[in-house]
Every structure is written in structure tokens, then in C-alpha cells.
Design a protein around this motif. Structure first.
Motif, PDB file in Angstrom:
ATOM      1  N   TYR A 451      29.685  48.236  32.681  1.00 40.28           N
ATOM      2  CA  TYR A 451      30.570  47.539  31.740  1.00 40.28           C
ATOM      3  C   TYR A 451      30.514  46.024  31.982  1.00 40.28           C
ATOM      4  CZ  TYR A 451      33.155  51.961  30.693  1.00 40.28           C
ATOM      5  OH  TYR A 451      33.525  53.218  30.307  1.00 40.28           O
ATOM      6  N   GLU A 481      27.092  43.556  35.818  1.00 40.91           N
ATOM      7  CA  GLU A 481      27.543  43.102  37.140  1.00 40.91           C
ATOM      8  C   GLU A 481      28.359  44.155  37.880  1.00 40.91           C
ATOM      9  OE1 GLU A 481      26.607  40.873  38.858  1.00 40.91           O
ATOM     10  OE2 GLU A 481      25.930  39.217  37.619  1.00 40.91           O
ATOM     11  N   TRP A 482      28.335  44.062  39.167  1.00 40.96           N
ATOM     12  CA  TRP A 482      29.221  44.791  40.083  1.00 40.96           C
ATOM     13  C   TRP A 482      29.151  46.305  39.897  1.00 40.96           C
ATOM     14  CZ3 TRP A 482      29.215  40.516  42.259  1.00 40.96           C
ATOM     15  CH2 TRP A 482      29.617  39.345  41.662  1.00 40.96           C
ATOM     16  N   SER A 534      27.928  46.994  45.581  1.00 37.87           N
ATOM     17  CA  SER A 534      27.870  46.947  44.116  1.00 37.87           C
ATOM     18  C   SER A 534      26.658  46.096  43.770  1.00 37.87           C
ATOM     19  CB  SER A 534      29.131  46.322  43.536  1.00 37.87           C
ATOM     20  OG  SER A 534      30.258  47.094  43.874  1.00 37.87           O
ATOM     21  N   ILE A 700      46.269  42.293  33.703  1.00 40.96           N
ATOM     22  CA  ILE A 700      45.904  43.083  32.517  1.00 40.96           C
ATOM     23  C   ILE A 700      46.849  44.287  32.389  1.00 40.96           C
ATOM     24  CG2 ILE A 700      44.054  44.501  31.484  1.00 40.96           C
ATOM     25  CD1 ILE A 700      43.571  41.413  31.384  1.00 40.96           C
ATOM     26  N   ASN A 703      49.890  43.015  30.819  1.00 41.56           N
ATOM     27  CA  ASN A 703      49.716  42.814  29.366  1.00 41.56           C
ATOM     28  C   ASN A 703      49.863  44.139  28.625  1.00 41.56           C
ATOM     29  OD1 ASN A 703      49.181  40.164  29.933  1.00 41.56           O
ATOM     30  ND2 ASN A 703      46.982  40.271  29.517  1.00 41.56           N
TER      31      ASN A 703
HETATM   32  C1  LIG Z   1      34.749  46.347  44.273  1.00 41.76           C
HETATM   33  C2  LIG Z   1      34.516  46.253  42.812  1.00 41.76           C
HETATM   34  C3  LIG Z   1      33.777  47.225  42.188  1.00 41.76           C
HETATM   35  C4  LIG Z   1      33.503  47.130  40.825  1.00 41.76           C
HETATM   36  N1  LIG Z   1      32.727  48.085  40.246  1.00 41.76           N
HETATM   37  C5  LIG Z   1      32.391  47.962  38.944  1.00 41.76           C
HETATM   38  C6  LIG Z   1      31.518  48.893  38.330  1.00 41.76           C
HETATM   39  O1  LIG Z   1      31.082  49.853  38.945  1.00 41.76           O
HETATM   40  N2  LIG Z   1      31.181  48.695  37.045  1.00 41.76           N
HETATM   41  C7  LIG Z   1      31.674  47.662  36.314  1.00 41.76           C
HETATM   42  O2  LIG Z   1      31.360  47.557  35.133  1.00 41.76           O
HETATM   43  N3  LIG Z   1      32.512  46.754  36.861  1.00 41.76           N
HETATM   44  C8  LIG Z   1      32.874  46.874  38.158  1.00 41.76           C
HETATM   45  N4  LIG Z   1      33.711  45.953  38.732  1.00 41.76           N
HETATM   46  C9  LIG Z   1      34.179  44.833  37.940  1.00 41.76           C
HETATM   47  C10 LIG Z   1      35.627  44.980  37.502  1.00 41.76           C
HETATM   48  O3  LIG Z   1      35.733  45.900  36.466  1.00 41.76           O
HETATM   49  C11 LIG Z   1      36.094  43.583  37.086  1.00 41.76           C
HETATM   50  O4  LIG Z   1      36.126  42.809  38.263  1.00 41.76           O
HETATM   51  C12 LIG Z   1      37.448  43.568  36.435  1.00 41.76           C
HETATM   52  O5  LIG Z   1      37.387  44.141  35.167  1.00 41.76           O
HETATM   53  C13 LIG Z   1      37.967  42.122  36.315  1.00 41.76           C
HETATM   54  O6  LIG Z   1      37.031  41.278  35.754  1.00 41.76           O
HETATM   55  P1  LIG Z   1      36.599  39.900  36.459  1.00 41.76           P
HETATM   56  O7  LIG Z   1      36.423  40.156  37.903  1.00 41.76           O
HETATM   57  O8  LIG Z   1      35.456  39.382  35.714  1.00 41.76           O
HETATM   58  O9  LIG Z   1      37.841  38.955  36.305  1.00 41.76           O
HETATM   59  P2  LIG Z   1      38.288  38.146  34.993  1.00 41.76           P
HETATM   60  O10 LIG Z   1      38.421  39.064  33.855  1.00 41.76           O
HETATM   61  O11 LIG Z   1      37.403  36.972  34.821  1.00 41.76           O
HETATM   62  O12 LIG Z   1      39.713  37.654  35.432  1.00 41.76           O
HETATM   63  C14 LIG Z   1      39.917  36.550  36.325  1.00 41.76           C
HETATM   64  C15 LIG Z   1      41.417  36.320  36.441  1.00 41.76           C
HETATM   65  O13 LIG Z   1      41.963  36.028  35.155  1.00 41.76           O
HETATM   66  C16 LIG Z   1      42.998  36.932  34.829  1.00 41.76           C
HETATM   67  N5  LIG Z   1      42.970  37.238  33.405  1.00 41.76           N
HETATM   68  C17 LIG Z   1      41.896  37.514  32.637  1.00 41.76           C
HETATM   69  N6  LIG Z   1      42.266  37.778  31.384  1.00 41.76           N
HETATM   70  C18 LIG Z   1      43.613  37.680  31.344  1.00 41.76           C
HETATM   71  C19 LIG Z   1      44.599  37.860  30.346  1.00 41.76           C
HETATM   72  N7  LIG Z   1      44.289  38.212  29.102  1.00 41.76           N
HETATM   73  N8  LIG Z   1      45.890  37.695  30.692  1.00 41.76           N
HETATM   74  C20 LIG Z   1      46.232  37.358  31.951  1.00 41.76           C
HETATM   75  N9  LIG Z   1      45.355  37.160  32.922  1.00 41.76           N
HETATM   76  C21 LIG Z   1      44.060  37.331  32.635  1.00 41.76           C
HETATM   77  C22 LIG Z   1      42.691  38.175  35.659  1.00 41.76           C
HETATM   78  O14 LIG Z   1      43.846  38.955  35.878  1.00 41.76           O
HETATM   79  C23 LIG Z   1      42.169  37.545  36.935  1.00 41.76           C
HETATM   80  O15 LIG Z   1      43.245  37.135  37.715  1.00 41.76           O
HETATM   81  C24 LIG Z   1      34.017  46.043  40.081  1.00 41.76           C
HETATM   82  C25 LIG Z   1      34.801  45.075  40.706  1.00 41.76           C
HETATM   83  C26 LIG Z   1      35.056  45.171  42.059  1.00 41.76           C
HETATM   84  C27 LIG Z   1      35.898  44.124  42.705  1.00 41.76           C
END
Ligand SMILES: Cc1cc2nc3c(=O)[nH]c(=O)nc-3n(C[C@H](O)[C@H](O)[C@H](O)COP(=O)(O)OP(=O)(O)OC[C@H]3O[C@@H](n4cnc5c(N)ncnc54)[C@H](O)[C@@H]3O)c2cc1C
Length: 713
Positions: A451, A481-482, A534, A700, A703
Motif C-alpha cells: 500500500y 514502501e515499508w 520491511s 487518523i 479523525n
Molecule cells: C513497522 C512498520 C511496518 C509497516 N508495514 C507496512 C506494510 O507491510 N505495508 C505497507 O503498505 N505499509 C506498511 N507500513 C507503513 C504504514 O502503513 C504507514 O507508516 C502509515 O500508514 C502512516 O503513514 P506514514 O508513515 O507515511 O505517515 P504520514 O501519513 O506521512 O503521517 C505523518 C504524520 O502526519 C499525521 N497525519 C497525516 N495525515 C493526517 C491527517 N489527515 N490528520 C491528522 N494528522 C495526519 C500522521 O498522524 C503522522 O503523525 C509500515 C509502517 C511501519 C512503521
């Protein structure tokens, strides 16, 4: 004993509200009852309605419900004092009769020594007697009130100092348990009333957030305001859940019902105050002036909570009960079918390694158990019977994840069965179902979720990896990613953009489940803070057969959300992991409680009490969400994200607390001898951050809850 049905309780609420509407219609009355006429009138109504007789039926559910409703209008009718007095005087029916008919109108007070003067007494203008619980002698003395003087302050109507007759009407020498039962029930009544008051303020602030416009928008559309309301909603739902659980525990005569009550008190007292302050911040000036209900509710909550410290149970705080009583957090039942399954599962699990080192379950799942679980159908128990599953209700699935999570075991292939399997059952073609479901059911289906992207995490609907149709194939370009587990995967659960112009963008996403052993796929690994791997995966003209498309073109969002529902049950795994962590901490503490925590009343004991009550609150919310999932076939809209929110922060706080309590030893990793918790504490601290991110960040989740509460975006 009474356990009122939901309908009976609703009827009771209607009857209380009807009486209050006439005699104490709103919180403002608290300011207008200087002569005590309103409280006397309410007491009279209580007699007529039979509320003074609830103890005869052991109807604690009704009594606590009454406290809650009274709290909503800031009314100090001492319903729990009446209940407790009648309970303690049970053997003296002539006195109970007089309580029931209102001739004796008792309030209860706790004192160290027998006395004729008592402070901080509520409803003195309507009361005739005080039942004095004397802690030094263990006696209960019923004394007539001679007169009283009001003592103005935060409480409205004013508290009073009462003067009592020298000679009690009766002195009881109750068994110690009954004496303690009384105190615990009084404390539960106080927090139930405070929570009722906080609920009312919260409702008023929710309404205000929807109506009030500032800078051209309803204030509820500002995240600062909506998240504050969400925090209040989570707190109050958890308080109400814990209070219900305490009542159930009392009514079922469980041996640890005191602990259930104290957990409710420990969580609810600060939560009610937090919510009230939060409500004032949202109501701002309007809620600060006395025409509004909020100031009177504010007084109610803060004085109710202040009274708690005058009624300390001999067993001490939650931490004292857990450590000194050598007990665990109260068990929460999930219904007979689920509990039968728990017994079966416990027996099966006893045959396998129940001592998996912390942090290893992701990589070295107990293969032997997984093979057995496949044979027994545990892996696919949630699937419909027509697809080889057991139509297992959410409660049974929760038992499975709970019991495994507590033992730090994992069931290989469970994510595939829950996420991919469920989505394919709903959206796959018959050919896909035949081809893929047996592979998943075998327990050997290594896949990862594709995703996230470099520019896309929470805002998944905006993902940019493109899939372009080319005959019977799709050509995919982009970077994911990840991807957890991608380095060992054979399949990718891939979300890609198939309509770049879609509005809204989530309508242009398609889902694929495809093998990755084809040209155009590259992988780069990353190790996380917790040690899991990851990966970034690069898709470069990566060709996917159309037969690997799950669901319609541009209909991937539906598939994604279906798969996400399961995530809430999977989360139970993490809550039971916390329970294990608490048990490990308690085990370590019990080796030398005073050295580890200090004596009773210490800050470290308060910390354990707080963590334990928050954990129980999270578990209660999760149970509520699972029950709701069963009833509403898959939609736990509020409690699911609420439990997730609480559990995420709790992981972090457990991690910090372990270092605070055990010092540097808690920072040692698994493998060295005599490491507290076998390294679980330092591992949890590193892992905790992941809890606040995965499955939707805390923001999220907030929200989502705000939306479900009806707040404007
Ligand atoms: C250990 C680990 C394993 C993972 N494994 C997978 C995997 O297997 N496959 C996969 O697809 N992904 C994976 N992920 C990714 C994970 O799904 C994302 O990290 C998560 O969805 C958050 O996205 P981001 O890290 O890009 O943060 P962002 O979405 O960029 O958010 C950054 C900050 O902004 C805040 N923010 C963003 N939008 C809003 C809003 N509308 N309102 C308020 N605050 C907001 C967030 O809460 C956060 O504090 C993994 C992540 C981790 C840490």
C-alpha cells in the motif's frame, strides 16, 4: 440479586429522567437549592419510586444507573449512601423499612474514630441520619443528625458540617468484608455520578462544536476541537464500560469484584475531570458563566472526585491489590461459545512451547503449533463454512488472537487468512477462490502488503504507483514502501492507480494479488527500531495478469476497507501482549515490592495503578467492539479505533514505566541471565512506536472517530 435486561434498564432510565424533569430538571438547580427544598422533594420521589429499596434486590445496576442520571443534572441525591445503609442494616429490618419509607434518610461518612461532628456531608438539608463507618474499630454507627452548618465552597449545594447525637441508634460490628464492600460501592457510586456529569458536558460541547462558527467554519471542523472531543468520547466510553464491568462482576458474585470496581474508579476519576476541562475548553466563554449547565457540572465532578479520598479502601490502590493480593486483572468473558473454545485452545497450547522469547514471534513463529492449528481449522475459522471455514464469530477469533498474543506465539499465515482470504471470499472470482484459498488455508502463503509509497502513507487514496492495461495484463510502475515480510514473500497484495483522473482519487484504485517472482521487481531491505525487516520494492514495467485482479477495475477501495475490518480483531493480539507485560512486571515487582515500588501511596504504585486501569479500559473497549462486530456484522465503528488509540499510547507508557520502575536492568535485552521480564520491557519500548503508526496512526484513528461522531470535516 438483579441483573436488569437492557430494556428494563432503559425503562428505569426513563422513569428517573421523568422524576428529575419535574423535581431537578437541570444542573442549574444545584445553585438554587439553598433551603434544601429540591433535594427533599427528590428524596420523597425516590421513596415513591422505590429507589430507596434497591439494596433489598441487590440491584446495583439500577443504583449505579441512577447515580449516572443524577450526575447529568448535578443532583446530589445520595442514592449509593441509601443503598449501602440498607445493605449494612440488612439484619435490622425495622430500620431498613424506615429507610425504604423515607423516615430514616441516611448519608454515609467514614471517620477514623467515633465522633459527633462530621465534615463534607452532602444533602444534609434532607438527611436525618449518618451511618458512620469507623475505620479504627470497624464499627458502623447509625446516628441521628442534631443540626448542621453549611460550609460554602466548590460543592453546590453546599457541603455541611453535621452534629450528631452522642448515642447511636445502633452500632453494628459488621464482618470486615461488608465494611469494605460498603466503601468500594460508595466509591463506585461517586465516580458513576461524576462520569454522568462529564457525559452531559461532553454532549453539550459536541453540540456546540457542530453549531458554533468561527473563522467561517464550524469549530468542530478544527482538528484541535474535534480531537479533544474524541479524547472525551474515548475516556467516557471506557469509563462506562469499566463501570458496567464492575457491576457485572458484583452481581455475578465474582471474588475479585472489589478490584473491578477499583479499576473503574482509578480510570474514571481523572478521566471525568479531563473530559470536563476539555468540554470547558470547547465551550469557551459560553460555558464559563452560570447561565450554562457546565459550571454546575464542573462543581459536581470535582467535588465527587475529591470525596473519594475520604473513603479509602483497606485493600489500598489497584497496585496494592495486584501486588499484595497476588492477583491478575479481572478476566473478561466473551460468551459461552468463545469460552469453551478458550478451554480447548488452552489445552492444545499447553502441548507447545509457551515460552517463546519476546520479539521472536514475527520471525520464528512456532511452526509446530501452526501445523496443528491448520489441522484444527483455527487458521481459517473466520471464513464461511462454504469456503472451508467455521463461520467463527468474532469472539472466538478474539480468543485465538488473545491466547496466542499472551504467549507471544504467532500463527503462520494468519494475516494472509484474515486480510487476503477475507477479501478474496468477498470480492474474488470463483477461479481465484479455487486457486488461492487452498494455498492460504495451508498456512504457507508468504505475502506482503503493498500500500504505502514514498509520498503516501495515511493518505492511501492518493497512491501513485500506476497500473496500465495491456491486453490481458497490467503493466505496473512505481515504488512501494515499508513492505513488512517482503524479503520472504512470494506474493504482493498490491494497490495501484488505474485511473489517474479519478475524483475522488480513491475511485481510481485497483487491487491485485500477484506473484513477485517476475521481471521488473526489485527489493531493498530496511531494519526497524524493533528489529523487524520491511522493504522498499521497486516495480519497473512489472507485468501482472488480469486474472490476478481482485474485484472490479477502480474498485480497489472496497477491497481494502473490507480487509481492514479484520485488523481490529488482530489488534486484540497486542492488548493481550500488554496484559502479559503487566503480569511480567508484577512478577518482577513481587520479588521485593517495597524495593521496586516503595511503600503504599508511592508514586510508582500510583503509576502501576494507572497503567493497569488503562489496560483494563482498553480491553473492555476491545470486547465491546468485538461484540458490536458480531451484532452489526462487521462494523465496530467507534470502539475499534478507540481501543486502538488507547492501546497504542499504552504500549509507549508501559515501555517508559518499565525503565522508570526497574532502572537500567529493564534496558537489557533477552539472552542475558536474570534480565527482568526476559528482555520484554526494552523490546516493548522499541516496538511501541510501531503501535502508534501501523493500522492507521493515532491521528487518523481520531479523525475516523470524529467522523463517526458526526463532527464536520
Ligand atoms: C513497522 C512498520 C511496518 C509497516 N508495514 C507496512 C506494510 O507491510 N505495508 C505497507 O503498505 N505499509 C506498511 N507500513 C507503513 C504504514 O502503513 C504507514 O507508516 C502509515 O500508514 C502512516 O503513514 P506514514 O508513515 O507515511 O505517515 P504520514 O501519513 O506521512 O503521517 C505523518 C504524520 O502526519 C499525521 N497525519 C497525516 N495525515 C493526517 C491527517 N489527515 N490528520 C491528522 N494528522 C495526519 C500522521 O498522524 C503522522 O503523525 C509500515 C509502517 C511501519 C512503521
Amino acid at each position: 440479586m438483579s441483573i436488569l435486561s437492557t430494556e428494563e434498564l432503559a425503562e428505569f432510565v426513563t422513569s428517573i429522567d421523568g422524576v428529575l424533569a419535574k423535581a431537578w430538571p437541570s444542573a442549574h438547580i444545584a445553585s438554587q437549592d439553598a433551603d434544601g427544598s429540591a433535594i427533599r422533594q427528590i428524596w420523597l420521589s425516590a421513596v415513591q419510586q422505590g429507589w430507596t429499596n434497591l439494596a433489598s434486590y441487590k440491584a446495583l445496576d439500577a443504583a449505579i444507573t441512577a447515580c449516572d442520571r443524577l450526575g447529568r443534572v448535578a443532583c446530589p441525591l445520595p442514592i449509593m449512601d441509601i443503598y449501602v445503609s440498607a445493605m449494612m442494616l440488612e439484619k435490622h429490618s425495622y430500620l431498613v423499612d424506615q429507610i425504604v419509607d423515607g423516615t430514616i434518610r441516611p448519608v454515609v461518612a467514614v471517620s477514623r474514630k467515633p465522633t459527633t461532628k462530621l465534615q463534607f456531608v452532602e444533602a444534609a438539608s434532607a438527611a436525618t441520619h449518618v451511618l458512620e463507618l469507623v475505620t479504627e474499630t470497624g464499627e458502623a454507627r447509625l446516628c441521628e443528625i442534631v443540626d448542621f452548618t453549611t460550609t460554602p465552597g466548590l460543592a453546590k449545594p453546599d457541603w455541611a458540617e453535621v452534629r450528631l447525637e452522642d448515642q447511636p441508634i445502633i452500632t453494628l460490628d459488621p464482618r470486615e468484608e461488608i465494611f469494605e464492600d460498603a466503601k468500594v460501592l460508595l466509591r463506585l457510586g461517586l465516580v458513576a455520578r461524576a462520569v454522568g456529569a462529564a457525559r452531559r458536558t461532553w454532549e453539550l460541547s459536541l453540540q456546540h462544536a457542530q453549531d458554533r462558527v468561527s473563522f467561517g467554519k464550524p469549530i468542530g471542523s478544527y482538528q484541535a476541537v474535534s480531537h479533544r472531543l474524541v479524547d472525551g468520547a474515548v475516556d467516557l466510553t471506557a469509563c462506562e464500560g469499566l463501570i458496567s464491568q464492575a457491576i457485572e462482576s458484583y452481581l455475578l458474585g465474582r471474588s475479585n469484584w472489589h478490584l473491578s470496581c477499583e479499576l473503574a474508579v482509578e480510570f474514571s476519576a481523572p478521566a471525568a475531570i479531563r473530559t470536563q476541562f476539555g468540554g470547558h475548553h470547547t465551550l469557551a466563554a459560553q460555558g464559563y458563566f452560570e447561565e450554562h449547565e457546565a459550571p454546575w457540572l464542573f462543581r459536581r465532578i470535582n467535588t465527587d472526585v475529591a470525596l473519594l479520598s475520604s473513603i479509602s479502601p483497606a485493600e489500598g490502590q489497584v497496585a496494592d491489590i495486584l501486588v499484595e493480593g497476588n492477583v491478575r486483572l479481572p478476566f473478561l468473558e466473551l460468551g459461552s461459545q468463545a469460552e469453551e473454545f478458550r478451554s480447548e485452545l488452552t489445552q492444545v497450547l499447553a502441548r507447545f512451547d509457551n515460552n517463546v522469547p519476546v520479539g521472536h514471534s514475527w520471525d520464528d513463529a512456532n511452526k509446530a503449533f501452526s501445523i496443528e492449528a491448520v489441522k484444527r481449522g483455527y487458521l481459517t475459522m473466520a471464513w464461511p463454512a462454504s469456503f472451508g471455514g467455521q463461520d467463527g464469530p468474532a469472539e472466538k477469533q478474539m480468543v485465538l488472537t488473545e491466547e496466542l498474543g499472551y504467549r507471544r506465539l504467532s500463527l503462520l499465515g494468519k494475516d494472509a487468512a484474515d486480510l487476503v482470504g477475507t477479501a478474496i471470499i468477498y470480492y474474488g472470482t470463483p477461479e481465484q477462490q479455487q486457486r488461492i484459498l487452498p494455498l492460504i488455508a495451508s498456512g504457507n502463503f508468504p505475502f506482503y502488503v503493498g500500500y504505502s509509497e514514498p509520498e503516501v502513507g495515511s493518505d492511501l487514496a492518493n497512491l501513485q504507483s500506476k497500473a496500465v492495461r495491456d491486453g490481458d495484463e497490467w503493466v505496473v510502475n512505481g515504488r512501494k514502501e515499508w513492505g513488512t515480510g517482503a524479503h520472504r514473500a512470494e506474493w504482493i497484495w498490491l494497490a495501484a492507480r488505474t485511473d489517474p483522473d479519478a475524483k475522488p482519487p480513491h475511485k481510481g484504485i485497483t487491487l491485485f494479488l500477484t506473484r513477485i517472482d517476475r521481471p521488473g521487481f526489485e527489493i531493498q531491505q530496511h531494519r526497524s527500531l524493533s528489529g523487524t525487516i520491511s522493504s522498499s520494492t521497486f516495480l519497473d514495467d512489472f507485468r501482472v495478469p488480469d486474472s490476478d485482479r481482485i474485484g472490479g477495475v477502480n474498485e480497489g477501495w472496497k477491497v481494502i476497507t473490507k480487509a481492514l475490518v479484520k485488523e481490529r480483531v488482530i489488534m486484540a493480539n497486542f492488548t493481550s501482549g500488554l496484559l502479559r507485560l503487566l503480569d511480567d512486571m508484577l512478577c518482577e515487582i513481587r520479588k521485593d515490592p517495597v524495593e521496586k515500588l516503595g511503600t503504599r501511596g508511592s508514586a510508582k504504585r500510583a503509576l502501576i495503578s494507572e497503567l493497569a486501569s488503562r489496560l483494563q479500559a482498553t480491553r473492555v473497549l476491545l470486547y465491546l467492539s468485538v461484540r458490536e462486530m458480531s451484532i452489526a456484522s462487521g462494523s465496530a465503528r467507534l470502539e475499534g479505533p478507540m481501543a486502538k488509540m488507547l492501546s497504542a499510547v499504552l504500549h509507549e507508557d508501559f515501555g517508559k514505566a518499565a525503565l522508570h520502575i526497574f532502572g537500567p536492568a529493564a534496558a537489557l535485552g533477552e539472552g542475558l541471565s536474570d534480565v527482568p521480564g526476559r528482555g520484554a520491557f526494552e523490546y516493548n519500548l522499541r516496538f511501541s512506536i510501531r503501535q502508534a503508526i501501523g493500522g492507521g496512526t493515532i491521528d487518523i484513528q481520531k479523525n475516523m472517530i470524529a467522523y463517526a461522531l458526526g463532527l464536520p470535516r
